[in-house]
Design a protein around this motif. Structure first.
Motif, PDB file in Angstrom:
ATOM      1  N   MET A  76      21.883   9.778  -7.139  1.00 16.25           N
ATOM      2  CA  MET A  76      21.094   8.617  -7.514  1.00 16.25           C
ATOM      3  C   MET A  76      20.941   7.651  -6.350  1.00 16.25           C
ATOM      4  N   GLU A  77      21.991   7.522  -5.518  1.00 15.70           N
ATOM      5  CA  GLU A  77      21.888   6.644  -4.358  1.00 15.70           C
ATOM      6  C   GLU A  77      20.814   7.153  -3.396  1.00 15.70           C
ATOM      7  N   PHE A  78      20.738   8.478  -3.245  1.00 14.11           N
ATOM      8  CA  PHE A  78      19.728   9.043  -2.351  1.00 14.11           C
ATOM      9  C   PHE A  78      18.329   8.735  -2.860  1.00 14.11           C
ATOM     10  N   TYR A  79      18.102   8.958  -4.167  1.00 16.44           N
ATOM     11  CA  TYR A  79      16.774   8.709  -4.715  1.00 16.44           C
ATOM     12  C   TYR A  79      16.410   7.234  -4.667  1.00 16.44           C
ATOM     13  N   GLN A  80      17.370   6.363  -4.969  1.00 16.56           N
ATOM     14  CA  GLN A  80      17.091   4.930  -4.898  1.00 16.56           C
ATOM     15  C   GLN A  80      16.755   4.522  -3.461  1.00 16.56           C
ATOM     16  N   THR A  81      17.427   5.143  -2.503  1.00 16.53           N
ATOM     17  CA  THR A  81      17.112   4.853  -1.098  1.00 16.53           C
ATOM     18  C   THR A  81      15.681   5.285  -0.765  1.00 16.53           C
ATOM     19  N   GLN A  82      15.282   6.462  -1.249  1.00 15.86           N
ATOM     20  CA  GLN A  82      13.920   6.932  -0.984  1.00 15.86           C
ATOM     21  C   GLN A  82      12.885   6.037  -1.656  1.00 15.86           C
ATOM     22  N   TYR A  83      13.174   5.586  -2.881  1.00 19.66           N
ATOM     23  CA  TYR A  83      12.233   4.691  -3.562  1.00 19.66           C
ATOM     24  C   TYR A  83      12.086   3.385  -2.790  1.00 19.66           C
ATOM     25  N   SER A  84      13.199   2.881  -2.253  1.00 22.46           N
ATOM     26  CA  SER A  84      13.130   1.645  -1.468  1.00 22.46           C
ATOM     27  C   SER A  84      12.364   1.868  -0.171  1.00 22.46           C
ATOM     28  N   LEU A  85      12.561   3.027   0.457  1.00 25.37           N
ATOM     29  CA  LEU A  85      11.826   3.314   1.685  1.00 25.37           C
ATOM     30  C   LEU A  85      10.333   3.446   1.415  1.00 25.37           C
ATOM     31  N   LEU A  86       9.967   3.948   0.218  1.00 22.33           N
ATOM     32  CA  LEU A  86       8.551   4.055  -0.132  1.00 22.33           C
ATOM     33  C   LEU A  86       7.891   2.693  -0.301  1.00 22.33           C
ATOM     34  N   GLN A  87       8.686   1.646  -0.472  1.00 25.60           N
ATOM     35  CA  GLN A  87       8.143   0.302  -0.628  1.00 25.60           C
ATOM     36  C   GLN A  87       8.494  -0.583   0.561  1.00 25.60           C
ATOM     37  N   ALA A  88       8.898   0.028   1.674  1.00 23.42           N
ATOM     38  CA  ALA A  88       9.322  -0.744   2.836  1.00 23.42           C
ATOM     39  C   ALA A  88       8.112  -1.329   3.573  1.00 23.42           C
ATOM     40  N   ARG A  89       8.351  -2.446   4.202  1.00 26.58           N
ATOM     41  CA  ARG A  89       7.293  -3.094   4.972  1.00 26.58           C
ATOM     42  C   ARG A  89       6.913  -2.277   6.204  1.00 26.58           C
ATOM     43  N   SER A  90       7.893  -1.585   6.778  1.00 26.08           N
ATOM     44  CA  SER A  90       7.600  -0.756   7.944  1.00 26.08           C
ATOM     45  C   SER A  90       6.610   0.352   7.595  1.00 26.08           C
ATOM     46  N   LEU A  91       6.716   0.921   6.394  1.00 27.11           N
ATOM     47  CA  LEU A  91       5.765   1.949   5.966  1.00 27.11           C
ATOM     48  C   LEU A  91       4.372   1.358   5.803  1.00 27.11           C
ATOM     49  N   SER A  92       4.296   0.146   5.268  1.00 29.99           N
ATOM     50  CA  SER A  92       2.999  -0.520   5.144  1.00 29.99           C
ATOM     51  C   SER A  92       2.377  -0.753   6.517  1.00 29.99           C
ATOM     52  N   GLU A  93       3.189  -1.130   7.488  1.00 26.57           N
ATOM     53  CA  GLU A  93       2.675  -1.345   8.844  1.00 26.57           C
ATOM     54  C   GLU A  93       2.164  -0.036   9.442  1.00 26.57           C
ATOM     55  N   ARG A  94       2.835   1.073   9.173  1.00 27.43           N
ATOM     56  CA  ARG A  94       2.364   2.365   9.682  1.00 27.43           C
ATOM     57  C   ARG A  94       1.008   2.723   9.085  1.00 27.43           C
ATOM     58  N   VAL A  95       0.834   2.467   7.779  1.00 30.43           N
ATOM     59  CA  VAL A  95      -0.443   2.780   7.137  1.00 30.43           C
ATOM     60  C   VAL A  95      -1.553   1.903   7.703  1.00 30.43           C
ATOM     61  N   VAL A  96      -1.259   0.623   7.907  1.00 33.67           N
ATOM     62  CA  VAL A  96      -2.257  -0.273   8.490  1.00 33.67           C
ATOM     63  C   VAL A  96      -2.660   0.196   9.887  1.00 33.67           C
ATOM     64  N   LYS A  97      -1.679   0.631  10.650  1.00 34.55           N
ATOM     65  CA  LYS A  97      -1.965   1.090  12.003  1.00 34.55           C
ATOM     66  C   LYS A  97      -2.764   2.384  11.991  1.00 34.55           C
ATOM     67  N   GLN A  98      -2.416   3.306  11.075  1.00 27.96           N
ATOM     68  CA  GLN A  98      -3.117   4.587  11.035  1.00 27.96           C
ATOM     69  C   GLN A  98      -4.577   4.407  10.603  1.00 27.96           C
ATOM     70  N   LEU A  99      -4.799   3.657   9.532  1.00 26.30           N
ATOM     71  CA  LEU A  99      -6.152   3.500   8.991  1.00 26.30           C
ATOM     72  C   LEU A  99      -6.909   2.333   9.613  1.00 26.30           C
ATOM     73  N   ARG A 100      -6.217   1.553  10.479  1.00 27.72           N
ATOM     74  CA  ARG A 100      -6.839   0.384  11.109  1.00 27.72           C
ATOM     75  C   ARG A 100      -7.424  -0.555  10.046  1.00 27.72           C
ATOM     76  N   LEU A 101      -6.619  -0.817   9.056  1.00 26.17           N
ATOM     77  CA  LEU A 101      -7.096  -1.638   7.951  1.00 26.17           C
ATOM     78  C   LEU A 101      -7.300  -3.085   8.355  1.00 26.17           C
ATOM     79  N   ASP A 102      -6.597  -3.550   9.396  1.00 22.81           N
ATOM     80  CA  ASP A 102      -6.782  -4.940   9.822  1.00 22.81           C
ATOM     81  C   ASP A 102      -8.169  -5.157  10.420  1.00 22.81           C
ATOM     82  N   ARG A 103      -8.861  -4.089  10.773  1.00 27.60           N
ATOM     83  CA  ARG A 103     -10.222  -4.211  11.313  1.00 27.60           C
ATOM     84  C   ARG A 103     -11.285  -3.756  10.310  1.00 27.60           C
ATOM     85  N   ASP A 104     -10.834  -3.356   9.133  1.00 25.74           N
ATOM     86  CA  ASP A 104     -11.756  -2.824   8.125  1.00 25.74           C
ATOM     87  C   ASP A 104     -12.166  -3.948   7.183  1.00 25.74           C
ATOM     88  N   GLU A 105     -13.434  -4.366   7.278  1.00 26.22           N
ATOM     89  CA  GLU A 105     -13.925  -5.431   6.404  1.00 26.22           C
ATOM     90  C   GLU A 105     -13.973  -4.966   4.955  1.00 26.22           C
TER      91      GLU A 105
END
Length: 631
Positions: A1-30
């Protein structure tokens, strides 16, 4: 359960959001900001200069894009499985599907990056160690080669054992010695054979082909000559011719045999010379090999050092390779179903919202009702006393304007005087002989009107012609002498400490129809004085001279004085302040009295405001002698 809870937290991490923004260039997408109802032109527009404004706008757009992703992403683990739903909500279904797929892909890539990054320190350490060992290995191998060259050790073949050690099987000197020794053996055999031929008989010695031919020819001629001698004489011409040929052949054979003997002698000398040369060379190689074997001790030391460094280097290199590929192994995360654009909007769902609102309202109302019921407030309505405390209610005393309760008490027409007179009347019904002869007045805490009530009851009882004694038993914080206007240099504490003449400790204050016994000097420990039976005996003695005794007791909570005093009197009266002590505290105080089997005559509520008195106690106090017109 600790492993799964860790993965769920990583799925909601800010670092993951930053990676998605960088990959899709969402900061430049109107279109991305438009799908969330955000105007990107307002982001970072409050900067001063143009360059600063551009930098601030870029940074603000990046932060806004990351925050928007975190606000609208939803991670929903599927119960009872290792699957997770990644949901994204926006006004654009295609944008939502793209972000959800990128979110899963970046999570997988981030997982691999974390595994690879976890070995950075180990790889950095191994790289340093490998460089050091590489240098040491080069130095040890160079030292071994240099020493071998200086010592003339030429290695033809080597082998490496299971332990990684290098062993020399053949050197050049050993190979040369082996070959020359074989040649020497052959030369010795050839010399012995040549010596045997040279010293042997000529007839027994092997002949050359020419000699054999001459002998064969002589044998044939000798045979012919012998046949002629059977028929003819030696002087026969044919016999003489054959005899002449035999002479010639014999001379030729003799010359050939002499030539063969000379050749065998020469062959022997050559064989002996070759043997001697080989012997000399073998001896020289033996000496050289012996020197090399002595030098091989140090050479083996250099070789072992090189082998050790090579083993360490190979082991670290293998470990470095394993660590290098540790984070690039098989990933245990896979995308089962990629996200597809939704065909219908997911919100708002009016029926569901109505159901949620209804249930939420019911739950909220229940919580508010429960919380209000659990709030432990003081008593505001006299009707609450009997219902909540399960003890008789003797009466209530109104709040006195200006706070001078003693002055209002002395005014027979005041509402306060009327209230205490009503309390005295109710108190007369608490026993079979009317008003209790000895009673104690106490409260939960200081400042609730306990001492005022004691003086009021003594005053009301004295008005009826009774001989009343008021004892100030609050030796910790005495106040009775202030009310009576007498001195407190001697009193109850002296009696409890051992003095027997109680009559001289009683004072008769001017303006009061009852007697007062002050508390006296404050003792070190009032509870110790009250723990004996002396107080009970004193009250029994005083009852022979007084009709009623009112004891002003200390508060109950936190002190042991009131429960000890309750054993010496006929009963107790509890004074509670309106909207004062919480009901829980009053119940706790009553429980302490009941624990010592004290008889509780009832409860008196003090400082009651008129609005509460009117609401909860019939006519209230507005009907007394016209002091206050009734509503």
């Amino acid at each position: 359960m600790e492993f799964y809870q860790t993965q769920y937290s990583l799925l909601q991490a800010r670092s993951l959001s930053e990676r998605v923004v960088k990959q899709l260039r969402l900061d430049r997408d109107e279109a991305f900001f438009a799908a969330h109802g955000v105007n990107p032109a307002r982001l970072g527009a409050d900067a001063d200069s143009g360059a600063i404004r551009a930098t601030a706008r870029t940074s603000a757009r990046q932060r806004a894009a990351v925050d928007l992703l975190l606000e609208h992403i939803a991670i929903a683990p599927i119960r009872g499985s290792a699957l997770v739903d990644i949901k994204y909500t926006s006004n654009d279904p295609a944008m939502s599907a793209k972000i959800a797929n990128a979110w899963a892909q970046q999570f997988m890539a981030g997982s691999i990056d974390r595994r690879f990054a976890s070995t950075v320190d180990a790889r950095r350490f191994l790289e340093g160690r490998l460089n050091d060992l590489r240098t040491r290995l080069e130095q040890s191998e160079r030292a071994a080669v240099t020493y071998a060259n200086n010592s003339g050790i030429v290695t033809l073949s080597t082998s490496r054992g299971e332990d990684g050690r290098t062993s020399t099987e053949r050197t050049l000197a050993a190979a040369d010695l082996e070959a020359l020794n074989t040649a020497l053996t052959q030369a010795t055999a050839d010399r012995i054979a040549a010596e045997s031929r040279a010293s042997g008989a000529p007839d027994n010695s092997p002949s050359s082909p020419a000699l054999a031919q001459l002998r064969q020819k002589r044998s044939d001629i000798a045979s012919d000559y012998a046949r002629l001698m059977v028929q003819f004489e030696p002087g026969y011409p044919s016999a003489r011719a054959l005899a002449a040929q035999l002479k010639v052949l014999d001379a030729s054979i003799a010359r050939e045999e002499g030539r063969g003997l000379s050749g065998r002698t020469t062959e022997y000398r050559e064989a002996r010379s070759r043997e001697e040369a080989l012997t000399e060379r073998v001896n020289a190689l033996k000496t050289q090999l012996s020197r090399q074997q002595s030098a091989s001790i140090q050479y083996n030391i250099y070789q072992r050092e090189a082998d050790t460094n090579r083993q360490l280097y190979d082991a670290l290199l293998q470990r470095y390779k394993e660590i290098g590929v540790a984070g690039v192994g098989a990933n245990n995360i896979a995308i089962v179903d990629p996200a597809r654009p939704s065909e219908r909007p997911s919100a708002p769902n009016l029926p569901m919202n109505m159901v949620i609102a209804l249930l939420g309202g019911i739950v909220l109302a229940s919580l508010v009702t429960f919380s209000l019921n659990q709030i432990d407030e003081g008593f505001r309505d006299p009707a609450q006393v009997g219902r909540m405390l399960d003890v008789p209610f003797l009466g209530s005393v109104p709040e006195v304007e200006g706070g001078d309760a003693l002055k209002a008490l002395l005014d027979f027409k005041s509402a306060v005087s009327e209230a205490y007179l009503s309390i005295r009347s109710n108190l007369a019904f608490s026993t079979d002989h009317g008003v209790p002869r000895s009673l104690m007045v106490t409260s939960t805490r200081p400042g609730e009107g306990k001492s005022t009530t004691s003086f009021a009851l003594a005053t009301v009882l004295a008005r009826t012609g009774q001989r009343v004694l008021l004892i100030d038993a609050d030796m910790r914080n005495p106040s009775g002498h202030h009310y009576a206007g007498v001195s407190n240099h001697a009193g109850l504490s002296n009696l409890l400490a051992g003095e027997n003449d109680w009559e001289k400790l009683i004072v008769h204050p001017e303006g009061f129809a009852f007697s007062v016994m002050p508390a006296g000097p404050q003792p070190p420990n009032a509870a110790e004085l009250l723990s004996s039976d002396r107080m009970k005996n004193l009250i029994n003695q005083m009852l022979e001279h007084f009709t009623n005794i009112v004891v002003d007791s200390p508060p109950i909570l936190g002190l042991a004085d009131a429960p000890l005093l309750a054993r010496s009197v006929e009963g107790s009266i509890m004074v509670i302040e309106a909207e004062g002590v919480a009901a829980r505290g009053v119940k706790s105080a009553l429980t302490r009295l009941q624990a010592v089997h004290a008889h509780i005559f009832g409860v008196v509520m003090t400082k009651l405001e008129d609005r509460h008195a009117d609401a909860g106690y019939g006519y209230g106090y507005g009907y007394s002698y016209g002091n206050k017109p009734s509503d």
